[in-house]
Design a protein around this motif. Structure first.
Motif, mmCIF file in Angstrom:
data_model
loop_
_atom_site.group_PDB
_atom_site.id
_atom_site.type_symbol
_atom_site.label_atom_id
_atom_site.label_comp_id
_atom_site.label_asym_id
_atom_site.label_seq_id
_atom_site.Cartn_x
_atom_site.Cartn_y
_atom_site.Cartn_z
ATOM 1 N N VAL A 143 15.726 -31.908 47.239
ATOM 2 C CA VAL A 143 14.946 -31.435 46.101
ATOM 3 C C VAL A 143 14.548 -29.985 46.349
ATOM 4 O O VAL A 143 13.963 -29.664 47.385
ATOM 5 C CB VAL A 143 13.688 -32.299 45.884
ATOM 6 N N VAL A 144 14.859 -29.114 45.419
ATOM 7 C CA VAL A 144 14.570 -27.688 45.553
ATOM 8 C C VAL A 144 13.133 -27.417 45.097
ATOM 9 O O VAL A 144 12.745 -27.795 43.989
ATOM 10 C CB VAL A 144 15.556 -26.846 44.709
ATOM 11 N N MET A 145 12.346 -26.785 45.956
ATOM 12 C CA MET A 145 10.980 -26.392 45.599
ATOM 13 C C MET A 145 11.045 -25.094 44.817
ATOM 14 O O MET A 145 11.602 -24.098 45.293
ATOM 15 C CB MET A 145 10.126 -26.218 46.859
ATOM 16 N N ARG A 146 10.479 -25.090 43.623
ATOM 17 C CA ARG A 146 10.511 -23.899 42.772
ATOM 18 C C ARG A 146 9.096 -23.480 42.384
ATOM 19 O O ARG A 146 8.207 -24.309 42.265
ATOM 20 C CB ARG A 146 11.351 -24.156 41.510
ATOM 21 N N ASN A 147 8.917 -22.174 42.180
ATOM 22 C CA ASN A 147 7.623 -21.668 41.731
ATOM 23 C C ASN A 147 7.550 -21.722 40.207
ATOM 24 O O ASN A 147 8.521 -22.114 39.548
ATOM 25 C CB ASN A 147 7.405 -20.237 42.255
ATOM 26 N N PRO A 148 6.399 -21.366 39.593
ATOM 27 C CA PRO A 148 6.282 -21.445 38.127
ATOM 28 C C PRO A 148 7.331 -20.646 37.375
ATOM 29 O O PRO A 148 7.623 -20.942 36.205
ATOM 30 C CB PRO A 148 4.869 -20.899 37.870
ATOM 31 N N ASP A 149 7.922 -19.629 38.027
ATOM 32 C CA ASP A 149 8.968 -18.839 37.371
ATOM 33 C C ASP A 149 10.356 -19.447 37.530
ATOM 34 O O ASP A 149 11.352 -18.865 37.079
ATOM 35 C CB ASP A 149 8.979 -17.411 37.944
ATOM 36 N N GLY A 150 10.432 -20.606 38.188
ATOM 37 C CA GLY A 150 11.715 -21.268 38.360
ATOM 38 C C GLY A 150 12.503 -20.805 39.559
ATOM 39 O O GLY A 150 13.633 -21.250 39.769
ATOM 40 N N LYS A 151 11.925 -19.925 40.386
ATOM 41 C CA LYS A 151 12.622 -19.430 41.580
ATOM 42 C C LYS A 151 12.342 -20.345 42.770
ATOM 43 O O LYS A 151 11.263 -20.928 42.869
ATOM 44 C CB LYS A 151 12.171 -18.004 41.905
ATOM 45 N N GLU A 152 13.324 -20.445 43.677
ATOM 46 C CA GLU A 152 13.117 -21.253 44.866
ATOM 47 C C GLU A 152 11.978 -20.678 45.697
ATOM 48 O O GLU A 152 11.896 -19.468 45.915
ATOM 49 C CB GLU A 152 14.390 -21.310 45.711
ATOM 50 N N VAL A 153 11.089 -21.551 46.172
ATOM 51 C CA VAL A 153 9.946 -21.118 46.964
ATOM 52 C C VAL A 153 10.414 -20.761 48.371
ATOM 53 O O VAL A 153 11.004 -21.580 49.069
ATOM 54 C CB VAL A 153 8.870 -22.229 47.024
ATOM 55 N N ARG A 154 10.143 -19.525 48.758
ATOM 56 C CA ARG A 154 10.453 -19.065 50.105
ATOM 57 C C ARG A 154 9.296 -18.245 50.636
ATOM 58 O O ARG A 154 8.539 -17.661 49.863
ATOM 59 C CB ARG A 154 11.734 -18.215 50.115
ATOM 60 N N TYR A 155 9.173 -18.185 51.973
ATOM 61 C CA TYR A 155 8.102 -17.430 52.605
ATOM 62 C C TYR A 155 8.684 -16.508 53.660
ATOM 63 O O TYR A 155 9.430 -16.952 54.536
ATOM 64 C CB TYR A 155 7.084 -18.376 53.252
ATOM 65 N N PRO A 156 8.346 -15.194 53.585
ATOM 66 C CA PRO A 156 8.826 -14.272 54.624
ATOM 67 C C PRO A 156 8.300 -14.679 55.996
ATOM 68 O O PRO A 156 7.125 -15.011 56.144
ATOM 69 C CB PRO A 156 8.236 -12.926 54.193
ATOM 70 N N VAL A 157 9.184 -14.677 56.981
ATOM 71 C CA VAL A 157 8.786 -15.021 58.344
ATOM 72 C C VAL A 157 9.258 -13.925 59.283
ATOM 73 O O VAL A 157 10.168 -13.151 58.967
ATOM 74 C CB VAL A 157 9.368 -16.378 58.786
ATOM 75 N N LEU A 158 8.618 -13.860 60.447
ATOM 76 C CA LEU A 158 8.980 -12.874 61.454
ATOM 77 C C LEU A 158 10.088 -13.418 62.339
ATOM 78 O O LEU A 158 10.026 -14.559 62.781
ATOM 79 C CB LEU A 158 7.765 -12.532 62.310
ATOM 80 N N LEU A 159 11.080 -12.596 62.591
ATOM 81 C CA LEU A 159 12.147 -12.979 63.504
ATOM 82 C C LEU A 159 11.719 -12.693 64.942
ATOM 83 O O LEU A 159 10.990 -11.738 65.212
ATOM 84 C CB LEU A 159 13.424 -12.197 63.188
ATOM 85 N N THR A 160 12.205 -13.510 65.848
ATOM 86 C CA THR A 160 11.958 -13.261 67.268
ATOM 87 C C THR A 160 12.880 -12.130 67.723
ATOM 88 O O THR A 160 13.883 -11.802 67.055
ATOM 89 C CB THR A 160 12.242 -14.517 68.095
ATOM 90 N N PRO A 161 12.591 -11.521 68.871
ATOM 91 C CA PRO A 161 13.482 -10.469 69.368
ATOM 92 C C PRO A 161 14.927 -10.937 69.519
ATOM 93 O O PRO A 161 15.868 -10.193 69.225
ATOM 94 C CB PRO A 161 12.862 -10.116 70.732
ATOM 95 N N THR A 162 15.108 -12.175 69.969
ATOM 96 C CA THR A 162 16.470 -12.705 70.119
ATOM 97 C C THR A 162 17.151 -12.792 68.767
ATOM 98 O O THR A 162 18.347 -12.466 68.633
ATOM 99 C CB THR A 162 16.424 -14.093 70.781
#
Length: 939
Positions: free
Chosen positions: A129-148
């Motif tokens: 099931v795809v989580m979508r916001n009120p605008d119909g876009k898939e919900v995603r959250y910016p995350v920090l990448l590790t150095p590797t």
């Protein structure tokens, strides 16, 4: 692949559909490519990059089936197919090991070799099931990448010669792997990405055409320098919920729950000695031809072989009706018939439901087939078939509903915040289960409700639940003490004297030997035997009628097929079977009769004239099961038998884990020693992490304004006159990144600047341990009686007297019973104050409700659904009390496995705290050594 970490994989090329390949073989739970086995679960990807039909195949131990992943169609990105168990043979595919990622995967987008943007999203492998916001876009959250991971992004750009590209990361058990490279890709609807991309491209252009300007222009876009960061949603502070409110300064830090599995079918065991050659040959086939080695049969192929052999051995007519038949032969034929019925039950075989053990007992020496000497061959073996104990539709429903309850009530003030915490790497969730099928499925159903997932349980089980039998087993460690308790229990019940606590003279009735046993226990035993025989006789008639129908017609006309694998996700009864007058679920009348006949024999040995009181809980379980699921059969005397069995079982069950508090504590600490140790580790790690957050935030708050002013002054004083300020800044950033590379522990963090979250540092650790009755009773006994140990004399119990009395009256910790420890942090008190961290303890008796109660209203509806409700949580402490973490650890530590005895911990596979003592923030603070004294004085 160019040094980029990728899952283990193999390639299978077919020039035309269904081509037979010498190097490729398929078995029930694995495929073999060039001698290398890929065990299920594994992933099957088309070699054609434009074909996005990806399959995940699940092992029979998890229920089997296949999940198909595809490009998003509306609200779905995958579908589960429970019947598909064979791989595709009409194309070329890559086979990869499946990697559990905790329900989240990461999309990475690069702009050149030096920049990568990452976003976390709900993984399609869980429920599709795809989580979508009120605008119909898939919900995603910016995350920090590790150095590797940053280096991996650079390697992808170099290896594929694609400066602007996207790829998918799987974070599994502390390591990251590239599973897909998508080529030219952009981020949708992210201001951060396009701002950063603009800066990167501007720098590239200037480096190429105007390098003298490149080092003087600020790295930020001019209109973004002073722009405040807006947050659209806040996360409220935590109150304590059940035990009053301790002020708005208190926040929830940790939720630990130990939970019993849901409603199950009665556990059964069939033992018989076999001499038939077909069965002995089958044993040799699967034990490598070793005549003295035992064999365990669990796979579909093995159980199908056993079923084929048994069908040929079971007589067509029921030999037990022939008066001249030998009694032992009749019993042997009946047991073979029972084995056949069990193996035919439930459609597709799965080791999660039943298993068979064959153990050689006698041998002879016979000439070898090639005439070269002789060899040993078995002539008799013991067959042990274990079945039943399967999670029912009611159990699945109970577990899922309890998961929803936890989501809405154990994280007070959050609302939908738990899902938001989880999807943004601020919820560190781990779910552990013993290796019993009913426990695993309970854990999966609970996770479905907790995280608001959809679909069947197999993908959820494989993705989110970790089996840890070593942590949740331990009965063998206390077997001697438990045998002693059962022997003493037999003495008390079978004696004519009243039990010790019957006169009520003791101030605390739960402190005496045999607490909870009824005063008239001994006279109740003959009554129980009489009623058990009455019920067994009725079921026998139903079984004989079923047997006659089976002899006349096809078995499918008498017993509609019941596929247990398909039923994994069901939470409703099989109406067709009920309407046909058949037992609920997959059990036929033959197996139902075998269940009751065994209870009758085991409860009272007529030849020896001896009662076995340890069978009382089994009689109680069978009564409760049939009253709940088979009430439509109208078995006379069943309700009366249940009342007698419940009266005795309420006393027997808690006393099997110790006849008095000291013995309960000894047995409990032996069984739950490892679990108790792990709970202390969970709480300790949470506290250390919270302290790190508090210290760093304190440093940040106290130094931020001063540092801003001093940084410019320091930069000007320390920088050579001819050195460019821009170049110095770049060097500083580089050194910080190099330091971060030295941090061996993986930290998965939410990007605080663009995450659109008000409290990016806020996090909650959740640990869920799913187990069986033994660990629930053992853990509760340690909590109740830890103060009776000599080392803790004079200490008050962790459980208050009112809760002790409630537990004494409840006695049974039924299906879905649970014990919850929640740790709160009071941010208004000093870090060294013991009251900074407190523990709240609650428990639930689970589905501890008689199926004879509540026959109107809601109770009637529940009876129709064959489900009993789960009792709400009750506190184990007085309202307003404060159990500090320090006190809890001191009281529990003597009975827990020391941390040093645990194996090295697995690096966390999910978020473990935004701040840590190795983060860039602390290093930024430490860049200005003249300010350290200010920080220390402030403490």
């Amino acid at each position: 692949m160019f040094g980029i970490p990728v899952p283990n994989y193999a390639l299978v090329n077919r020039e035309y559909p269904y081509q037979e390949l010498e190097y490729f073989a398929e078995q029930e739970d694995f495929v073999e490519v060039h001698g290398k086995r890929f065990w299920k679960p594994f992933v099957e990807k088309p070699v054609d990059g434009d074909d996005h039909s990806i399959m995940i195949y699940y092992p029979s131990s998890a229920g089997g089936g296949m999940k198909e992943l595809f490009r998003k169609v509306g609200n779905r990105s995958s579908e589960f197919h429970p019947d598909v168990r064979r791989v595709r043979h009409e194309g070329s595919y890559i086979y990869e090991e499946f990697m559990p990622t905790g329900g989240t995967d990461v999309k990475v987008y690069t702009v050149g070799r030096e920049y990568a943007h990452a976003e976390a999203r709900k993984s399609p492998v869980v429920d599709g099931v795809v989580m979508r916001n009120p605008d119909g876009k898939e919900v995603r959250y910016p995350v920090l990448l590790t150095p590797t991971e940053k280096q991996m992004a650079r390697d992808v750009c170099i290896a594929f010669r694609q400066a602007v590209c996207g790829f998918d990361l799987l974070r599994c058990e502390g390591r990251s792997y590239v599973c897909d490279v998508n080529g030219w890709s952009f981020v949708k609807n992210s201001h951060k990405y396009y701002d950063d991309a603009a800066c990167v491209l501007r720098k590239m252009f200037l480096d190429a055409k105007a390098p003298h300007l490149s080092s003087t222009i600020p790295p930020d876009l001019p209109w973004k320098v002073n722009e405040p960061i807006q947050s659209s949603e806040g996360l409220t502070r935590q109150g304590s919920g059940i035990i009053g409110t301790f002020g708005q300064s208190e926040e929830l830090r940790c939720v630990i729950a130990v939970i019993r599995h849901g409603d199950r079918t009665p556990k059964q065991k069939v033992k018989l000695k076999v001499t038939e050659e077909k069965l002995l040959n089958l044993m040799l086939k699967y034990n490598g031809g070793r005549p003295r080695a035992e064999t365990k049969l669990k796979s579909a192929v093995q159980l199908q072989d056993l079923l084929d052999a048994t069908r040929m051995l079971v007589p067509r007519s029921k030999s037990g009706r022939e008066s001249d038949s030998d009694a032992e032969d009749v019993e042997h034929a009946e047991k073979l018939r029972q084995v056949k019925a069990v193996l035919e039950e439930g459609g597709y075989f799965s080791g999660i439901y039943r298993k068979v053990q064959l153990k050689p007992l006698k041998w002879v020496r016979v000439p070898k087939s090639n005439g070269d000497g002789d060899e040993e061959r078995p002539i008799e073996a013991l067959m042990v078939l274990k079945y039943g104990g399967v999670l029912t539709h009611a159990g699945r429903k109970q577990a899922e509903e309890l998961g929803r309850y936890f989501r809405n009530n154990m994280y007070p003030g959050e609302g939908t915040g738990l899902l938001r915490l989880h999807s943004t790497y601020r919820h560190d969730l781990k779910i552990y289960s013993s290796d019993e099928g009913r426990v695993q499925m309970s854990a999966a159903a609970f996770a479905k409700g907790l995280l608001d997932l959809e679909g069947q349980l197999t993908p959820i089980l494989v993705s989110l639940v970790s089996k840890d039998s070593s942590m949740l087993d331990g009965l063998e460690d206390a077997s001697i003490e438990m045998d002693e308790a059962k022997a003493r229990l037999h003495e008390i019940i079978t004696s004519e004297a009243k039990t010790v606590n019957s006169n009520g003279s003791a101030e605390f009735p739960w402190m005496v030997d045999g607490a909870g046993l009824p005063a008239n226990a001994s006279p109740l035993l003959p009554k129980m035997v009489e009623l058990t025989k009455k019920v067994t006789g009725q079921v026998k008639l139903l079984a004989e009628d079923e047997d006659e129908k089976l002899a006349r017609t096809s078995s499918y006309e008498v017993l509609p097929p019941y596929d247990q694998a398909k039923a994994l996700g069901k939470t409703t009864i099989d109406v067709a079977r009920i309407a046909a007058g058949l037992p609920c679920g997959s059990e036929g009348f033959l197996l139902m009769f075998a269940r009751w006949k065994k209870l009758e024999r085991d409860l009272y040995n007529e030849r020896k004239g001896r009662f076995d009181v340890t069978q009382i809980p089994d009689v109680y379980d069978s009564c409760k099961y049939d009253l709940l699921h088979n009430a439509h059969l109208n078995l006379e005397g069943l309700a009366e038998l249940f009342k007698v069995a419940q009266l005795l079982a309420d006393g027997v069950i808690p006393n099997e884990y110790g006849i008095n508090p000291k013995q309960k504590l000894k047995i409990g600490s032996k069984i739950a020693r490892r679990l108790l140790g792990k709970l202390l580790i969970d709480l300790h790690n949470t506290r250390e992490e919270a302290i790190s957050v508090a210290e760093l935030k304190s440093c940040q708050d106290q130094t931020s304004d001063f540092c801003k002013a001093r940084k410019e002054e320091t930069d000007c004083q320390s920088r050579p006159k001819n050195e460019d300020p821009r170049r110095t800044s770049s060097t500083s950033e580089k050194s910080l990144d190099q330091d971060d590379d030295d941090d061996k522990e993986t930290k998965y963090r939410l990007d605080p600047k663009y995450a659109n979250v008000r409290s990016p540092e806020r996090h909650v650790r959740t640990r869920l341990y799913f187990t069986s009755e033994s660990h629930i009773h053992s853990l509760m006994n340690v909590l109740r009686y830890c103060n009776v140990d000599e080392s803790l004399q004079g200490e008050e119990s962790l459980v208050c007297n009112s809760a002790m009395e409630r537990l004494f009256k409840a006695r049974e910790l039924d299906y879905m019973s649970y014990i919850v420890l929640r740790m709160f942090e009071n941010t208004e008190v000093a870090l060294e104050d013991p009251k900074r961290f407190r523990i709240e303890m609650t428990f639930s008796r689970g589905a501890d409700l008689s199926p004879l109660e509540n026959d109107d209203g809601e109770g009637a509806l529940l009876h129709q659904e064959h489900t009993l409700p789960i009792m709400g949580p009750e506190r184990l402490q007085e309202a307003g009390s404060c159990l500090t973490l320090e006190q809890f650890e001191r009281m529990i530590r003597p009975f827990a496995m020391p941390a040093e005895d645990f194996p090295p911990p697995v690096t966390p596979q999910a978020f473990s705290g935004y701040f840590s003592k190795s983060t860039v923030l602390e290093r930024l603070v430490n860049l200005w050594p003249f300010h350290k004294n200010t920080v220390n004085n402030a403490k």
